[in-house]
Write a protein that holds these residues in place. Structure first.
Motif, PDB file in Angstrom:
ATOM      1  N   ARG A 153      43.815  -9.031  72.743  1.00  0.00           N
ATOM      2  CA  ARG A 153      44.070 -10.470  72.578  1.00  0.00           C
ATOM      3  C   ARG A 153      43.212 -11.293  73.523  1.00  0.00           C
ATOM      4  NH1 ARG A 153      50.647 -10.633  71.804  1.00  0.00           N
ATOM      5  NH2 ARG A 153      50.640  -9.753  69.718  1.00  0.00           N
ATOM      6  N   VAL A 154      43.061 -10.810  74.759  1.00  0.00           N
ATOM      7  CA  VAL A 154      42.204 -11.513  75.712  1.00  0.00           C
ATOM      8  C   VAL A 154      40.772 -11.543  75.200  1.00  0.00           C
ATOM      9  CG1 VAL A 154      41.187 -11.366  78.025  1.00  0.00           C
ATOM     10  CG2 VAL A 154      43.652 -11.069  77.721  1.00  0.00           C
ATOM     11  N   ASN A 155      40.280 -10.410  74.711  1.00  0.00           N
ATOM     12  CA  ASN A 155      38.915 -10.359  74.170  1.00  0.00           C
ATOM     13  C   ASN A 155      38.753 -11.293  72.981  1.00  0.00           C
ATOM     14  OD1 ASN A 155      38.092  -8.543  76.090  1.00  0.00           O
ATOM     15  ND2 ASN A 155      38.504  -6.758  74.822  1.00  0.00           N
ATOM     16  N   ALA A 156      39.774 -11.356  72.126  1.00  0.00           N
ATOM     17  CA  ALA A 156      39.714 -12.251  70.965  1.00  0.00           C
ATOM     18  C   ALA A 156      39.670 -13.706  71.416  1.00  0.00           C
ATOM     19  CB  ALA A 156      40.913 -12.009  70.057  1.00  0.00           C
ATOM     20  N   ASN A 157      40.441 -14.053  72.439  1.00  0.00           N
ATOM     21  CA  ASN A 157      40.415 -15.429  72.942  1.00  0.00           C
ATOM     22  C   ASN A 157      39.067 -15.770  73.553  1.00  0.00           C
ATOM     23  OD1 ASN A 157      42.985 -16.120  72.177  1.00  0.00           O
ATOM     24  ND2 ASN A 157      43.929 -15.511  74.100  1.00  0.00           N
ATOM     25  N   ILE A 158      38.490 -14.834  74.275  1.00  0.00           N
ATOM     26  CA  ILE A 158      37.174 -15.068  74.874  1.00  0.00           C
ATOM     27  C   ILE A 158      36.133 -15.279  73.783  1.00  0.00           C
ATOM     28  CG2 ILE A 158      35.314 -13.980  76.192  1.00  0.00           C
ATOM     29  CD1 ILE A 158      37.540 -12.659  77.882  1.00  0.00           C
ATOM     30  N   THR A 159      36.167 -14.432  72.768  1.00  0.00           N
ATOM     31  CA  THR A 159      35.218 -14.551  71.660  1.00  0.00           C
ATOM     32  C   THR A 159      35.388 -15.887  70.950  1.00  0.00           C
ATOM     33  OG1 THR A 159      35.281 -12.157  71.364  1.00  0.00           O
ATOM     34  CG2 THR A 159      34.422 -13.449  69.540  1.00  0.00           C
ATOM     35  N   MET A 176      33.937 -18.659  73.024  1.00  0.00           N
ATOM     36  CA  MET A 176      32.474 -18.636  73.001  1.00  0.00           C
ATOM     37  C   MET A 176      31.942 -19.225  71.703  1.00  0.00           C
ATOM     38  SD  MET A 176      31.755 -14.964  74.833  1.00  0.00           S
ATOM     39  CE  MET A 176      30.033 -14.950  74.437  1.00  0.00           C
ATOM     40  N   LYS A 177      32.597 -18.899  70.584  1.00  0.00           N
ATOM     41  CA  LYS A 177      32.171 -19.444  69.287  1.00  0.00           C
ATOM     42  C   LYS A 177      32.346 -20.952  69.258  1.00  0.00           C
ATOM     43  CE  LYS A 177      33.002 -15.372  66.421  1.00  0.00           C
ATOM     44  NZ  LYS A 177      33.841 -14.795  65.369  1.00  0.00           N
TER      45      LYS A 177
END
Length: 117
Positions: A75-81, A84-85
């Protein structure tokens, strides 16, 4: 835990039960001001609570469940991505606005020069 003004020994028993059951916040909420002050100033309680934690850890070590952080990390990685988008999209929109305003300005200049000719 409804008893008020419990002795240190009673508080320790209630703490051990709360630790075993996983409801330390409920134990802390059940404390009166006097009980909290007694716990804070009692070296006996703190020494005994360390023993209780060690015994509890040894007794329930096989039943202890460690949290799986894989879901959290995904979930953290998805939020970071996602952020960034969004940041790329916002910068692209700013560039588009600048280039479109330049086009409009050049068109206005061309019209003015044609009118003057």
């Amino acid at each position: 835990m409804a008893d008020t003004n419990r002795e240190i020994q009673e508080l320790l028993v209630d703490y051990a039960g709360a630790l075993r059951d996983g409801c330390i916040p409920s134990f802390l909420k059940s404390l009166t001001r006097e009980e909290g002050q007694a716990i804070a100033s009692s070296d006996e309680f703190w020494d005994a609570s360390e023993v209780v934690r060690a015994i509890n850890g040894a007794a329930f070590a096989e039943k202890a469940v460690t949290a799986d952080v894989g879901l959290f990390m995904s979930r953290v990685n998805a939020n970071i991505t996602s952020r960034m988008k969004k940041a790329r999209g916002a910068s692209a929109q700013k560039q588009n606005r600048k280039s479109s305003s330049r086009r409009i300005n050049t068109k206005a200049i061309n019209k003015n020069t044609e009118q003057l000719s």
